[in-house]
Design a protein around this motif. Structure first.
Motif, PDB file in Angstrom:
ATOM      1  N   ASN A 187       0.801  -1.218   0.000  1.00 23.17           N
ATOM      2  CA  ASN A 187       0.000   0.000   0.000  1.00 23.17           C
ATOM      3  C   ASN A 187       0.838   1.275   0.000  1.00 23.17           C
ATOM      4  N   PHE A 188       2.150   1.171  -0.162  1.00 22.71           N
ATOM      5  CA  PHE A 188       2.999   2.363  -0.055  1.00 22.71           C
ATOM      6  C   PHE A 188       2.644   3.418  -1.099  1.00 22.71           C
ATOM      7  N   VAL A 189       2.600   3.040  -2.354  1.00 21.04           N
ATOM      8  CA  VAL A 189       2.389   4.035  -3.419  1.00 21.04           C
ATOM      9  C   VAL A 189       1.024   4.714  -3.295  1.00 21.04           C
ATOM     10  N   PRO A 190      -0.090   3.978  -3.225  1.00 17.55           N
ATOM     11  CA  PRO A 190      -1.373   4.694  -3.133  1.00 17.55           C
ATOM     12  C   PRO A 190      -1.531   5.491  -1.840  1.00 17.55           C
ATOM     13  N   LYS A 191      -1.104   4.929  -0.734  1.00 15.59           N
ATOM     14  CA  LYS A 191      -1.262   5.630   0.538  1.00 15.59           C
ATOM     15  C   LYS A 191      -0.374   6.870   0.603  1.00 15.59           C
ATOM     16  N   ASN A 192       0.845   6.740   0.090  1.00 19.81           N
ATOM     17  CA  ASN A 192       1.759   7.877   0.105  1.00 19.81           C
ATOM     18  C   ASN A 192       1.265   8.980  -0.825  1.00 19.81           C
ATOM     19  N   LEU A 193       0.785   8.618  -2.006  1.00 23.52           N
ATOM     20  CA  LEU A 193       0.249   9.640  -2.911  1.00 23.52           C
ATOM     21  C   LEU A 193      -0.977  10.323  -2.306  1.00 23.52           C
ATOM     22  N   TRP A 194      -1.818   9.553  -1.634  1.00 25.95           N
ATOM     23  CA  TRP A 194      -2.992  10.145  -0.973  1.00 25.95           C
ATOM     24  C   TRP A 194      -2.555  11.167   0.067  1.00 25.95           C
ATOM     25  N   GLN A 195      -1.551  10.820   0.858  1.00 22.43           N
ATOM     26  CA  GLN A 195      -1.074  11.760   1.880  1.00 22.43           C
ATOM     27  C   GLN A 195      -0.382  12.966   1.245  1.00 22.43           C
ATOM     28  N   GLN A 196       0.342  12.746   0.165  1.00 18.80           N
ATOM     29  CA  GLN A 196       1.036  13.856  -0.500  1.00 18.80           C
ATOM     30  C   GLN A 196       0.026  14.855  -1.063  1.00 18.80           C
ATOM     31  N   PHE A 197      -1.068  14.348  -1.615  1.00 12.02           N
ATOM     32  CA  PHE A 197      -2.037  15.247  -2.228  1.00 12.02           C
ATOM     33  C   PHE A 197      -3.055  15.786  -1.229  1.00 12.02           C
ATOM     34  N   GLN A 198      -2.829  15.559   0.045  1.00  9.23           N
ATOM     35  CA  GLN A 198      -3.602  16.258   1.073  1.00  9.23           C
ATOM     36  C   GLN A 198      -3.057  17.673   1.245  1.00  9.23           C
ATOM     37  N   ARG A 199      -1.864  17.918   0.745  1.00  5.15           N
ATOM     38  CA  ARG A 199      -1.248  19.257   0.783  1.00  5.15           C
ATOM     39  C   ARG A 199      -1.784  20.067  -0.396  1.00  5.15           C
ATOM     40  N   VAL A 200      -2.236  21.246  -0.095  1.00  4.15           N
ATOM     41  CA  VAL A 200      -2.845  22.111  -1.102  1.00  4.15           C
ATOM     42  C   VAL A 200      -1.836  22.461  -2.195  1.00  4.15           C
ATOM     43  N   ALA A 201      -0.587  22.709  -1.839  1.00  2.00           N
ATOM     44  CA  ALA A 201       0.417  23.090  -2.836  1.00  2.00           C
ATOM     45  C   ALA A 201       0.602  21.992  -3.884  1.00  2.00           C
ATOM     46  N   ASN A 202       0.618  20.746  -3.468  1.00  2.00           N
ATOM     47  CA  ASN A 202       0.779  19.649  -4.424  1.00  2.00           C
ATOM     48  C   ASN A 202      -0.415  19.546  -5.357  1.00  2.00           C
ATOM     49  N   VAL A 203      -1.612  19.732  -4.844  1.00  2.00           N
ATOM     50  CA  VAL A 203      -2.819  19.702  -5.678  1.00  2.00           C
ATOM     51  C   VAL A 203      -2.791  20.867  -6.663  1.00  2.00           C
ATOM     52  N   TYR A 204      -2.364  22.040  -6.199  1.00  2.00           N
ATOM     53  CA  TYR A 204      -2.285  23.223  -7.064  1.00  2.00           C
ATOM     54  C   TYR A 204      -1.348  22.957  -8.241  1.00  2.00           C
ATOM     55  N   PHE A 205      -0.147  22.456  -7.966  1.00  2.00           N
ATOM     56  CA  PHE A 205       0.811  22.210  -9.048  1.00  2.00           C
ATOM     57  C   PHE A 205       0.333  21.105  -9.989  1.00  2.00           C
ATOM     58  N   LEU A 206      -0.383  20.121  -9.466  1.00  2.00           N
ATOM     59  CA  LEU A 206      -0.949  19.090 -10.324  1.00  2.00           C
ATOM     60  C   LEU A 206      -2.002  19.687 -11.264  1.00  2.00           C
ATOM     61  N   LEU A 207      -2.881  20.530 -10.740  1.00  2.00           N
ATOM     62  CA  LEU A 207      -3.910  21.165 -11.571  1.00  2.00           C
ATOM     63  C   LEU A 207      -3.294  22.077 -12.627  1.00  2.00           C
ATOM     64  N   ILE A 208      -2.300  22.850 -12.255  1.00  2.00           N
ATOM     65  CA  ILE A 208      -1.620  23.721 -13.214  1.00  2.00           C
ATOM     66  C   ILE A 208      -0.955  22.885 -14.304  1.00  2.00           C
ATOM     67  N   GLY A 209      -0.309  21.779 -13.905  1.00  2.00           N
ATOM     68  CA  GLY A 209       0.317  20.894 -14.883  1.00  2.00           C
ATOM     69  C   GLY A 209      -0.711  20.286 -15.823  1.00  2.00           C
ATOM     70  N   MET A 210      -1.884  19.947 -15.299  1.00  2.00           N
ATOM     71  CA  MET A 210      -2.941  19.384 -16.152  1.00  2.00           C
ATOM     72  C   MET A 210      -3.479  20.437 -17.118  1.00  2.00           C
ATOM     73  N   LEU A 211      -3.582  21.683 -16.664  1.00  2.00           N
ATOM     74  CA  LEU A 211      -4.046  22.755 -17.551  1.00  2.00           C
ATOM     75  C   LEU A 211      -3.047  23.011 -18.671  1.00  2.00           C
TER      76      LEU A 211
END
Length: 184
Positions: free
Chosen positions: A49-73
């Motif tokens: 469960n390392f990869v899914p759980k770690n990614l879930w915790q990483q994307f609880q940070r607003v900055a990481n979600v912001y950069f992901l959304l900008i990258g998707m745009l």
């Protein structure tokens, strides 16, 4: 007056009967479902469960979600020609930050697993009574005798690991000894 059933008439000391475990598979299976195990787990991840759980915790940070959304745009798939820069200028730093954080978490969790294993393997002394071949109820697997026929000399000490201690086991505790957290 009446005396307590665990107090022998000849000896005013209190006699405690150890709770003996049945080691047949059916009883172990019932006990495993009825009570939680005694092993300690402070680690957060497993290999599965390392990869899914770690990614879930990483994307609880607003900055990481912001950069992901900008990258998707910035991907030309969703909005062609919207971004003047290439998507890799946003996604590459995000992937770098995520991988550094994941490596740090994996390193920390590895040492949590090692600490858990050391604590769970700590020796503990369990008090048992030996089998009684004369007991007609169990046919050589005596687990209970009356207080009048039991004596402290009929107990057996068995060294086990903390994680193998179960509900109902009687543990020998010495002065200044560390104990499993749930020993009452």
């Amino acid at each position: 007056g009446t005396s307590h059933p665990n107090v022998m008439a000849e000896d005013p000391a209190r006699v405690v009967q150890p709770s003996l475990r049945d080691d047949d598979p059916a009883t172990r299976k019932l006990r495993a479902r009825a009570f939680a195990a005694n092993d300690i787990t402070t680690s957060h991840y497993t290999a599965y469960n390392f990869v899914p759980k770690n990614l879930w915790q990483q994307f609880q940070r607003v900055a990481n979600v912001y950069f992901l959304l900008i990258g998707m745009l910035q991907l030309d798939v969703f909005f062609p020609g919207l971004s003047p820069t290439h998507w890799s200028t946003t996604i590459a730093p995000l992937a770098f930050v995520l991988s550094i954080n994941a490596a740090k978490e994996a390193y920390d969790d590895y040492f949590r697993h090692r600490s858990d294993a050391a604590v769970n393997a700590t020796p503990c002394v369990r008090i048992l009574r030996p089998d009684d071949p004369d007991d007609p109820q169990v046919g050589g697997k005596a687990r209970r005798r009356s207080a009048a026929t039991s004596s402290p000399a009929s107990t057996v000490l068995e060294t086990i690991r903390w994680k193998d201690l179960r509900v109902g086991d009687l543990a020998l505790v010495r002065n200044n000894q560390e104990l499993p957290a749930d020993v009452v």
